[in-house]
Scaffold this motif. Structure first.
Motif, mmCIF file in Angstrom:
data_model
loop_
_atom_site.group_PDB
_atom_site.id
_atom_site.type_symbol
_atom_site.label_atom_id
_atom_site.label_comp_id
_atom_site.label_asym_id
_atom_site.label_seq_id
_atom_site.Cartn_x
_atom_site.Cartn_y
_atom_site.Cartn_z
ATOM 1 N N LYS A 69 -0.930 2.364 -65.501
ATOM 2 C CA LYS A 69 -1.904 1.450 -66.088
ATOM 3 C C LYS A 69 -2.724 2.112 -67.187
ATOM 4 N N LYS A 94 -9.836 -4.793 -55.102
ATOM 5 C CA LYS A 94 -9.560 -3.471 -55.659
ATOM 6 C C LYS A 94 -10.659 -3.061 -56.645
ATOM 7 N N TYR A 95 -11.133 -4.033 -57.430
ATOM 8 C CA TYR A 95 -12.200 -3.705 -58.385
ATOM 9 C C TYR A 95 -13.474 -3.292 -57.645
ATOM 10 N N GLY A 103 -1.494 1.084 -54.862
ATOM 11 C CA GLY A 103 -2.941 1.216 -54.848
ATOM 12 C C GLY A 103 -3.460 1.353 -53.432
ATOM 13 N N PHE A 107 -6.365 0.613 -57.777
ATOM 14 C CA PHE A 107 -5.402 -0.318 -58.359
ATOM 15 C C PHE A 107 -3.959 0.163 -58.232
#
Length: 328
Positions: free
Chosen positions: A156, A123-124, A317, A152
């Protein structure tokens, strides 16, 4: 065939601090959630191996990357050196309405192309690569929050360090508090569309002004306070902190608000909302309000001329919806 999707986002506080002109000097932070409204992309092999077929709001059949009109499709397919494929996109919400559609598209597309190649992308990595495509390669005057939210998902807190690294921290709340937050957020569609890049370009330029930078720093302080209050299950703090953030945000660039937006905001507040904001860079799209349950009927009546959009918060995500077993 492979199908990927990425969620649209609702940004509560801190927007603008994810612009390089700000976070590289001061560091920035944003608190947002993704919602169960998605961008979908599909890919499958095309009969003619030397051509590319693209279907979005228009259709393109090209023989060379240079012929592609859609800038994000063009950049990504060129980067992956990929031909002989047909790609299509579909979305639950129109572009230019303040929910991060451009970056959501980019994240879903990169996920699709990596999967087609049989490569895993975290995801990053999806978020970081989407930032490279949009900000560095295409030169868009936008920030990083949308790409990270789309990749993500969930409720958050994102912290943008001067080094360029992004810390991603989930907001941990009691389930009852989470549901109260979800139930007390009302979203209304104003109509129209805007260019986030144009508004954010002015905002980015204005940040060199010391007073504007101080306003953005105050917005970051509000964002950090909201994070703490939510994690203490003080859900009603969302209202007045949204209001404080919106009053500051309006002063950062000329295109953020207008008489229509101000009128809608005033009507909602007078009917019982405790805070709200326009979503996205500004000018058009959706507005969100925090409204205690006993005031929601009055707010809906006050905004009778606007379309309300029901939504729930998303936690997934970027994800793969479907993949044929023998496709890759």
């Amino acid at each position: 065939m492979i199908i990927t999707r990425a969620p649209f986002r609702v940004s509560f506080c801190g927007g603008g601090s994810d612009l390089p002109s700000f976070y590289e000097k001061y560091g920035g932070c944003v608190l947002s959630t993704t919602i169960q409204k998605y961008m979908y992309l599909t890919i499958h092999n095309y009969f003619h191996k030397d051509q590319i077929v693209l279907k979005y709001s228009k259709a393109e059949i090209v023989n060379d990357f240079s012929e592609i009109e859609h800038r994000i499709f063009k950049q990504c397919l060129q980067d992956f050196n990929l031909k002989g494929v047909e790609l299509s996109s579909m979305a639950d919400i129109p572009a230019g309405t303040g929910l991060g559609s451009s970056s959501t598209f980019t994240v879903a597309l990169l996920h699709l192309l990596y999967t087609y190649r049989g490569q895993y992308a975290s995801k990053y990595k999806l978020a970081k690569d989407a930032c490279v495509v949009e900000i560095e390669k295409l030169g868009e005057s936008i920030g990083k929050q949308d790409q990270f939210a789309a990749a993500f998902g969930g409720l958050k807190f994102y912290e943008f360090l001067p080094s360029g690294f992004v810390n991603v921290e989930p907001i941990v709340m009691a389930q009852e508090s989470y549901k109260t937050l979800e139930n007390n957020l009302l979203m209304f569609y104003l109509g129209g569309s805007h260019s986030a890049s144009a508004i954010l370009k002015e905002q980015s330029t204005n940040i060199v002004n010391v007073d504007k930078a101080k306003i953005q720093m105050n917005m970051c302080n509000i964002t950090r306070e909201l994070k703490e209050r939510l994690q203490e299950n003080d859900v009603d703090a969302m209202g007045h902190l949204l209001h404080e953030n919106w009053m500051l945000k309006k002063s950062l660039a000329s295109g953020i608000s207008n008489p229509l937006i101000d009128d809608v905001y005033d009507r909602a507040m007078n009917a019982g909302a405790t805070g709200g904001k326009l979503l996205g860079a500004g000018g058009a799209g959706f507005m969100i309000f925090y409204v205690p349950e006993d005031k929601q009927a009055a707010v809906r009546e006050a905004l009778f001329d606007l379309r309300e959009m029901d939504f729930k918060m998303d936690n997934s995500g970027a994800s793969i919806v479907h993949i044929d077993k023998d496709f890759i």
